[in-house]
Design a protein around this motif. Structure first.
Motif, short mmCIF file in Angstrom:
data_model
loop_
_atom_site.label_atom_id
_atom_site.label_comp_id
_atom_site.label_asym_id
_atom_site.label_seq_id
_atom_site.Cartn_x
_atom_site.Cartn_y
_atom_site.Cartn_z
N ASP A 1 -2.31 -9.60 9.94
CA ASP A 1 -2.11 -8.25 9.41
C ASP A 1 -1.19 -8.40 8.20
OD1 ASP A 1 -3.61 -7.03 11.39
OD2 ASP A 1 -1.91 -6.82 12.75
N TYR A 2 -1.66 -7.93 7.05
CA TYR A 2 -0.94 -8.15 5.78
C TYR A 2 -0.51 -6.80 5.21
CZ TYR A 2 0.07 -10.47 1.32
OH TYR A 2 0.69 -10.98 0.21
N ASN A 3 0.76 -6.71 4.89
CA ASN A 3 1.36 -5.47 4.41
C ASN A 3 0.84 -5.10 3.01
OD1 ASN A 3 3.11 -3.26 4.75
ND2 ASN A 3 4.72 -4.26 3.55
N THR A 4 0.19 -3.92 2.91
CA THR A 4 -0.36 -3.45 1.63
C THR A 4 -0.04 -1.97 1.46
OG1 THR A 4 -2.48 -3.00 2.72
CG2 THR A 4 -2.24 -5.13 1.59
N PRO A 5 1.21 -1.63 1.16
CA PRO A 5 1.61 -0.21 1.03
C PRO A 5 0.77 0.51 -0.02
CG PRO A 5 3.52 -1.65 1.03
CD PRO A 5 2.32 -2.54 0.90
N GLY A 6 0.22 1.67 0.35
CA GLY A 6 -0.55 2.49 -0.58
C GLY A 6 -2.00 2.11 -0.74
N GLN A 7 -2.42 0.95 -0.21
CA GLN A 7 -3.81 0.53 -0.36
C GLN A 7 -4.75 1.33 0.53
OE1 GLN A 7 -4.57 -3.71 -0.68
NE2 GLN A 7 -6.52 -3.53 0.40
N ASN A 8 -4.29 1.68 1.72
CA ASN A 8 -5.06 2.53 2.63
C ASN A 8 -4.09 3.34 3.48
OD1 ASN A 8 -4.15 0.76 4.72
ND2 ASN A 8 -5.92 -0.57 4.38
N GLU A 9 -4.62 4.17 4.35
CA GLU A 9 -3.76 5.05 5.15
C GLU A 9 -2.93 4.29 6.17
OE1 GLU A 9 -7.19 6.35 8.42
OE2 GLU A 9 -6.44 7.79 6.95
N LEU A 10 -3.37 3.10 6.56
CA LEU A 10 -2.61 2.29 7.52
C LEU A 10 -1.48 1.52 6.86
CD1 LEU A 10 -5.55 0.83 9.68
CD2 LEU A 10 -4.04 2.74 10.26
N GLY A 11 -1.65 1.19 5.60
CA GLY A 11 -0.63 0.42 4.91
C GLY A 11 -0.72 -1.08 5.14
N PHE A 12 -1.80 -1.54 5.77
CA PHE A 12 -2.00 -2.98 5.97
C PHE A 12 -3.49 -3.26 6.13
CE2 PHE A 12 -1.91 -1.43 10.29
CZ PHE A 12 -2.83 -2.21 10.96
N VAL A 13 -3.85 -4.54 5.93
CA VAL A 13 -5.22 -4.99 6.14
C VAL A 13 -5.20 -6.20 7.07
CG1 VAL A 13 -6.12 -4.16 3.94
CG2 VAL A 13 -5.12 -6.45 4.07
N THR A 14 -6.28 -6.39 7.80
CA THR A 14 -6.43 -7.57 8.67
C THR A 14 -7.49 -8.47 8.05
OG1 THR A 14 -5.88 -6.27 10.64
CG2 THR A 14 -6.98 -8.37 10.99
N GLU A 15 -7.09 -9.69 7.69
CA GLU A 15 -8.01 -10.60 7.03
C GLU A 15 -7.65 -12.04 7.33
OE1 GLU A 15 -7.72 -9.28 3.04
OE2 GLU A 15 -5.69 -10.01 2.73
N ARG A 16 -8.57 -12.93 6.97
CA ARG A 16 -8.35 -14.35 7.23
C ARG A 16 -7.17 -14.87 6.43
NH1 ARG A 16 -13.11 -18.99 7.29
NH2 ARG A 16 -11.76 -20.79 7.79
N TYR A 17 -6.32 -15.62 7.09
CA TYR A 17 -5.08 -16.10 6.47
C TYR A 17 -5.38 -17.16 5.42
CZ TYR A 17 -0.39 -18.17 6.15
OH TYR A 17 0.82 -18.65 5.71
N ASN A 18 -4.83 -16.95 4.22
CA ASN A 18 -4.94 -17.91 3.12
C ASN A 18 -3.59 -18.00 2.42
OD1 ASN A 18 -5.48 -19.47 0.89
ND2 ASN A 18 -7.22 -18.26 0.18
#
Length: 242
Positions: free
Chosen positions: A137-154
């Motif tokens: 789970d990666y912190n992305t303030p303002g990108q969506n309503e949750l404020g984070f995205v779940t993606e493959r770690y790189n």
């Protein structure tokens, strides 16, 4: 009752084919811990009057890199999720299924419950390992309503300070898993003790040598060797005579 009867018939056929009908058998379950992971195991031991007995085992293990370090961004602020833990730089998880055949050589018999038995164990087998990508789970303030995205770690694109937590065996990870078979050789010393002579408590310790065709990659840009040793200890938690 019908299912129990059929199970008993199938178990008897298996014992006849694998270790010989009429022999005494002990079924064990154990907890395995080593310097490269942990897991649970099942064992079927053929007991005889000879010093050499036969053993079949099935183990489910994890695999870890010595460089792994569990950390947390406790001070991170996110309205959608609380910070958890992750292992910085760990890009894959590895699950191992070990199937082995071995021999147990009795060094000191255990005639009564006041004695301690010593057994040497030698096992060889196949390891069906599955390398599974880590998702975060990666912190992305303002990108969506949750404020984070779940993606493959790189690690090349994900900053450590913005990682909220990692997911162990995430469902999308299994779809991108890689099969990496290997063989293993295990040598150990077993100590038997306790109140029962036929099904005593067992502690086993020794060394495992793994030989992978494809080198496992757990940490970013750091692969384990093709062949490496591990030191282990195993505790029997349940054993009964069949």
């Amino acid at each position: 009752m019908y299912y129990k009867k059929n199970f008993g018939i199938l178990l008897s056929i298996f014992l006849y084919i694998s270790t010989g009908y009429g022999q005494e058998h002990v079924f064990t379950t154990n907890i395995n811990i080593n310097n490269r992971g942990s897991g649970i195991g099942l064992g079927l031991h053929q007991k005889s009057n000879n010093k050499v007995n036969t053993k079949f085992e099935l183990n489910f293990m994890t695999l870890k890199d010595p460089k792994e370090l569990l950390i947390s961004n406790i001070g991170m602020s996110n309205s959608g999720i609380d910070p958890g833990t992750f292992k910085f730089g760990k890009v894959n998880q590895v699950l191992q299924t070990r199937l082995g055949y071995g021999k147990e050589i009795t060094l000191a018999k255990r005639p009564d419950r006041n004695s301690i038995g010593l057994i040497v164990n030698a096992t060889v087998g196949l390891n069906f390992a599955l390398q599974i990508p880590v998702y975060i789970d990666y912190n992305t303030p303002g990108q969506n309503e949750l404020g984070f995205v779940t993606e493959r770690y790189n690690p090349e694109i994900h900053d450590r300070e913005r990682i909220i937590q990692s997911h162990t065996y995430y469902n999308r990870g299994f779809t991108n898993a890689k099969f990496i078979p290997s063989i293993f050789i295990k040598q150990g010393l077993i100590m038997e003790f306790g109140n029962y002579t036929k099904t005593p408590n067992r502690i086993e310790g020794g060394i495992i040598l793994d030989a992978f065709i494809i080198r496992p990659e757990l940490m970013y840009k750091s692969k384990l060797p093709h062949i490496f040793p591990s030191f282990y200890i195993s505790f029997a938690v349940l054993n009964f005579e069949i």
